[in-house]
Motif scaffolding. Sequence first.
Motif, PDB file in Angstrom:
ATOM      1  N   LEU A   8       1.750  -0.308  -4.907  1.00  0.00           N
ATOM      2  CA  LEU A   8       3.035   0.132  -4.865  1.00  0.00           C
ATOM      3  C   LEU A   8       3.604   0.276  -5.965  1.00  0.00           C
ATOM      4  O   LEU A   8       4.009  -0.520  -6.828  1.00  0.00           O
ATOM      5  CB  LEU A   8       3.585  -0.738  -3.762  1.00  0.00           C
ATOM      6  CG  LEU A   8       5.118  -0.482  -3.489  1.00  0.00           C
ATOM      7  CD1 LEU A   8       5.250   0.780  -2.806  1.00  0.00           C
ATOM      8  CD2 LEU A   8       5.876  -1.834  -2.721  1.00  0.00           C
ATOM      9  N   SER A   9       3.997   1.628  -6.349  1.00  0.00           N
ATOM     10  CA  SER A   9       4.539   2.232  -7.565  1.00  0.00           C
ATOM     11  C   SER A   9       5.778   1.306  -8.022  1.00  0.00           C
ATOM     12  O   SER A   9       6.730   1.025  -7.325  1.00  0.00           O
ATOM     13  CB  SER A   9       4.712   3.724  -7.782  1.00  0.00           C
ATOM     14  OG  SER A   9       5.227   4.091  -8.857  1.00  0.00           O
TER      15      SER A   9
ATOM     16  N   THR B 106      -2.146  17.984   6.374  1.00  0.00           N
ATOM     17  CA  THR B 106      -1.233  18.612   5.613  1.00  0.00           C
ATOM     18  C   THR B 106      -0.887  17.845   4.415  1.00  0.00           C
ATOM     19  O   THR B 106      -0.757  18.542   3.039  1.00  0.00           O
ATOM     20  CB  THR B 106       0.047  19.099   6.226  1.00  0.00           C
ATOM     21  OG1 THR B 106      -0.306  19.961   7.363  1.00  0.00           O
ATOM     22  CG2 THR B 106       0.980  20.010   5.248  1.00  0.00           C
ATOM     23  N   ARG B 107      -0.601  16.531   4.267  1.00  0.00           N
ATOM     24  CA  ARG B 107      -0.188  15.673   3.281  1.00  0.00           C
ATOM     25  C   ARG B 107      -1.557  15.638   2.279  1.00  0.00           C
ATOM     26  O   ARG B 107      -1.072  15.427   1.218  1.00  0.00           O
ATOM     27  CB  ARG B 107       0.246  14.331   3.709  1.00  0.00           C
ATOM     28  CG  ARG B 107       0.486  13.418   2.828  1.00  0.00           C
ATOM     29  CD  ARG B 107       1.798  13.885   1.832  1.00  0.00           C
ATOM     30  NE  ARG B 107       1.902  12.669   0.809  1.00  0.00           N
ATOM     31  CZ  ARG B 107       2.864  12.923   0.082  1.00  0.00           C
ATOM     32  NH1 ARG B 107       3.613  14.082  -0.061  1.00  0.00           N
ATOM     33  NH2 ARG B 107       3.044  12.086  -1.095  1.00  0.00           N
ATOM     34  N   LEU B 108      -2.537  15.539   2.912  1.00  0.00           N
ATOM     35  CA  LEU B 108      -3.583  15.261   2.059  1.00  0.00           C
ATOM     36  C   LEU B 108      -4.403  16.688   1.535  1.00  0.00           C
ATOM     37  O   LEU B 108      -5.140  16.666   0.659  1.00  0.00           O
ATOM     38  CB  LEU B 108      -5.046  14.726   3.146  1.00  0.00           C
ATOM     39  CG  LEU B 108      -4.567  13.305   3.397  1.00  0.00           C
ATOM     40  CD1 LEU B 108      -5.388  12.700   4.380  1.00  0.00           C
ATOM     41  CD2 LEU B 108      -4.725  12.338   1.979  1.00  0.00           C
TER      42      LEU B 108
ATOM     43  N   ILE C 236      -2.917   9.285  -0.035  1.00  0.00           N
ATOM     44  CA  ILE C 236      -1.620   9.993   0.654  1.00  0.00           C
ATOM     45  C   ILE C 236      -0.489  10.068  -0.399  1.00  0.00           C
ATOM     46  O   ILE C 236       0.243  10.958  -0.372  1.00  0.00           O
ATOM     47  CB  ILE C 236      -1.127   9.106   1.701  1.00  0.00           C
ATOM     48  CG1 ILE C 236      -2.230   9.033   2.772  1.00  0.00           C
ATOM     49  CG2 ILE C 236       0.246   9.085   2.145  1.00  0.00           C
ATOM     50  CD1 ILE C 236      -1.968   7.949   3.875  1.00  0.00           C
ATOM     51  N   MET C 237      -0.589   9.103  -1.480  1.00  0.00           N
ATOM     52  CA  MET C 237       0.355   9.315  -2.682  1.00  0.00           C
ATOM     53  C   MET C 237      -0.799   9.532  -3.651  1.00  0.00           C
ATOM     54  O   MET C 237      -1.865   9.880  -3.469  1.00  0.00           O
ATOM     55  CB  MET C 237       1.089   8.069  -2.845  1.00  0.00           C
ATOM     56  CG  MET C 237       1.763   7.554  -1.980  1.00  0.00           C
ATOM     57  SD  MET C 237       3.183   8.466  -1.572  1.00  0.00           S
ATOM     58  CE  MET C 237       4.154   8.821  -2.879  1.00  0.00           C
ATOM     59  N   ASP C 238      -0.074   9.953  -5.021  1.00  0.00           N
ATOM     60  CA  ASP C 238      -1.175  10.350  -5.929  1.00  0.00           C
ATOM     61  C   ASP C 238      -2.258   9.281  -6.275  1.00  0.00           C
ATOM     62  O   ASP C 238      -3.204   9.720  -6.749  1.00  0.00           O
ATOM     63  CB  ASP C 238      -0.098  10.645  -7.523  1.00  0.00           C
ATOM     64  CG  ASP C 238       0.494  11.776  -7.156  1.00  0.00           C
ATOM     65  OD1 ASP C 238       0.487  12.681  -6.275  1.00  0.00           O
ATOM     66  OD2 ASP C 238       1.768  11.876  -7.930  1.00  0.00           O
ATOM     67  N   ASP C 239      -1.905   8.050  -6.295  1.00  0.00           N
ATOM     68  CA  ASP C 239      -2.929   7.135  -6.254  1.00  0.00           C
ATOM     69  C   ASP C 239      -3.033   6.333  -4.803  1.00  0.00           C
ATOM     70  O   ASP C 239      -2.102   6.359  -3.899  1.00  0.00           O
ATOM     71  CB  ASP C 239      -2.462   5.829  -7.369  1.00  0.00           C
ATOM     72  CG  ASP C 239      -2.158   6.620  -8.692  1.00  0.00           C
ATOM     73  OD1 ASP C 239      -2.996   7.617  -9.249  1.00  0.00           O
ATOM     74  OD2 ASP C 239      -1.172   6.542  -9.265  1.00  0.00           O
ATOM     75  N   TYR C 240      -4.333   5.778  -4.755  1.00  0.00           N
ATOM     76  CA  TYR C 240      -4.369   4.776  -3.763  1.00  0.00           C
ATOM     77  C   TYR C 240      -3.518   3.784  -3.723  1.00  0.00           C
ATOM     78  O   TYR C 240      -2.848   3.159  -4.546  1.00  0.00           O
ATOM     79  CB  TYR C 240      -5.802   4.213  -3.807  1.00  0.00           C
ATOM     80  CG  TYR C 240      -6.310   3.157  -3.057  1.00  0.00           C
ATOM     81  CD1 TYR C 240      -6.898   3.757  -1.647  1.00  0.00           C
ATOM     82  CD2 TYR C 240      -6.177   1.822  -2.982  1.00  0.00           C
ATOM     83  CE1 TYR C 240      -7.245   2.782  -0.605  1.00  0.00           C
ATOM     84  CE2 TYR C 240      -6.847   1.005  -2.110  1.00  0.00           C
ATOM     85  CZ  TYR C 240      -7.389   1.470  -0.752  1.00  0.00           C
ATOM     86  OH  TYR C 240      -7.687   0.775   0.133  1.00  0.00           O
TER      87      TYR C 240
ATOM     88  N   GLN D 240       8.750   6.593  -1.493  1.00  0.00           N
ATOM     89  CA  GLN D 240       7.951   7.610  -0.729  1.00  0.00           C
ATOM     90  C   GLN D 240       6.677   7.104  -0.160  1.00  0.00           C
ATOM     91  O   GLN D 240       6.012   7.350   1.098  1.00  0.00           O
ATOM     92  CB  GLN D 240       7.597   9.025  -1.587  1.00  0.00           C
ATOM     93  CG  GLN D 240       8.889   9.741  -1.879  1.00  0.00           C
ATOM     94  CD  GLN D 240       8.566  10.715  -3.046  1.00  0.00           C
ATOM     95  OE1 GLN D 240       7.607  10.474  -3.829  1.00  0.00           O
ATOM     96  NE2 GLN D 240       9.404  11.663  -3.102  1.00  0.00           N
ATOM     97  N   THR D 241       6.284   6.191  -0.986  1.00  0.00           N
ATOM     98  CA  THR D 241       4.937   5.209  -0.472  1.00  0.00           C
ATOM     99  C   THR D 241       5.344   4.500   0.979  1.00  0.00           C
ATOM    100  O   THR D 241       4.604   4.415   1.947  1.00  0.00           O
ATOM    101  CB  THR D 241       4.543   4.439  -1.352  1.00  0.00           C
ATOM    102  OG1 THR D 241       4.036   5.161  -2.720  1.00  0.00           O
ATOM    103  CG2 THR D 241       3.029   3.876  -0.854  1.00  0.00           C
ATOM    104  N   ILE D 242       6.302   3.757   0.798  1.00  0.00           N
ATOM    105  CA  ILE D 242       6.865   2.906   2.121  1.00  0.00           C
ATOM    106  C   ILE D 242       7.143   4.083   3.159  1.00  0.00           C
ATOM    107  O   ILE D 242       6.942   3.464   4.486  1.00  0.00           O
ATOM    108  CB  ILE D 242       8.365   2.195   1.666  1.00  0.00           C
ATOM    109  CG1 ILE D 242       7.935   1.182   0.650  1.00  0.00           C
ATOM    110  CG2 ILE D 242       8.994   1.557   3.040  1.00  0.00           C
ATOM    111  CD1 ILE D 242       9.024   0.122  -0.084  1.00  0.00           C
ATOM    112  N   GLN D 243       7.655   5.189   2.946  1.00  0.00           N
ATOM    113  CA  GLN D 243       7.971   6.242   4.089  1.00  0.00           C
ATOM    114  C   GLN D 243       6.574   6.560   4.836  1.00  0.00           C
ATOM    115  O   GLN D 243       6.526   6.532   6.245  1.00  0.00           O
ATOM    116  CB  GLN D 243       8.794   7.342   3.678  1.00  0.00           C
ATOM    117  CG  GLN D 243       7.745   8.389   3.104  1.00  0.00           C
ATOM    118  CD  GLN D 243       8.613   9.697   2.645  1.00  0.00           C
ATOM    119  OE1 GLN D 243       9.484   9.918   3.075  1.00  0.00           O
ATOM    120  NE2 GLN D 243       7.736  10.610   1.914  1.00  0.00           N
TER     121      GLN D 243
END
Length: 234
Positions: free
Chosen positions: A105-106, A166-168, A174-178, A114-117
Amino acid sequence: MADLSSFPITKLWPAANPDVIQLYSFPTPNGVKVSMMLEETGLAYEPHAVNITKNETWGPEYLALNPNGKIPAIIDPHGPGDKPLELFESGAILIYLAEKTGKFLSSDAATRYQTIQWVMFQMAAIGPMFGQVGFFHKFAGAAYEDKRPRDRYAAESKRLLGVLETRLEGRDWIMDDYSIADIATLGWVRNFIGFYDAGGLVDYASLKNVPAWLERGLARPAVQRGLDIPKRPS
């Protein structure tokens, strides 16, 4: 040595090592989120199999830990202020463990939210919809002659997989990093096409990005270990 005797759940599932995180779970898509996260972070923990097929979450001891009667739940004997902390809801546990370890979690505020969303997207949409497809396609609902409920949930699940597809696009994760967004979602997609055998209902074979993401995620050794923790009772 931490004292967890004030938690009623430890009377049914005693802690062999009360100084480590106690995990009360079962290897379902929700349960394995936390075991995968614990394996990924390397935190010491002790898993306890709470057999949902025997309604073990509905006894007073478990309900004292999670009044909603669902798995997973944890007790961290060294929570904030070095005091024991009990938590339920898999999404909340993922966020807590990420913050505790500084992993997946950044620390960047925008990326963090954005990760939490995307974790909330899994919690609020993918989990409930995929679970309904499982009921109407795999379990007791499969016998219903009226297929409209199944088809309704299948259509929504197909739409949600399209959102993920679409996100991928152009991304490994899902984010830039795992991150915890991937950890939250992997088990559900795996279960949908595997245990539920529902890929045909949503034209899963037509997807490109989601299957590639799932393969990458399942190739992680910590994910493989976490998927089998705690072991199902024989």
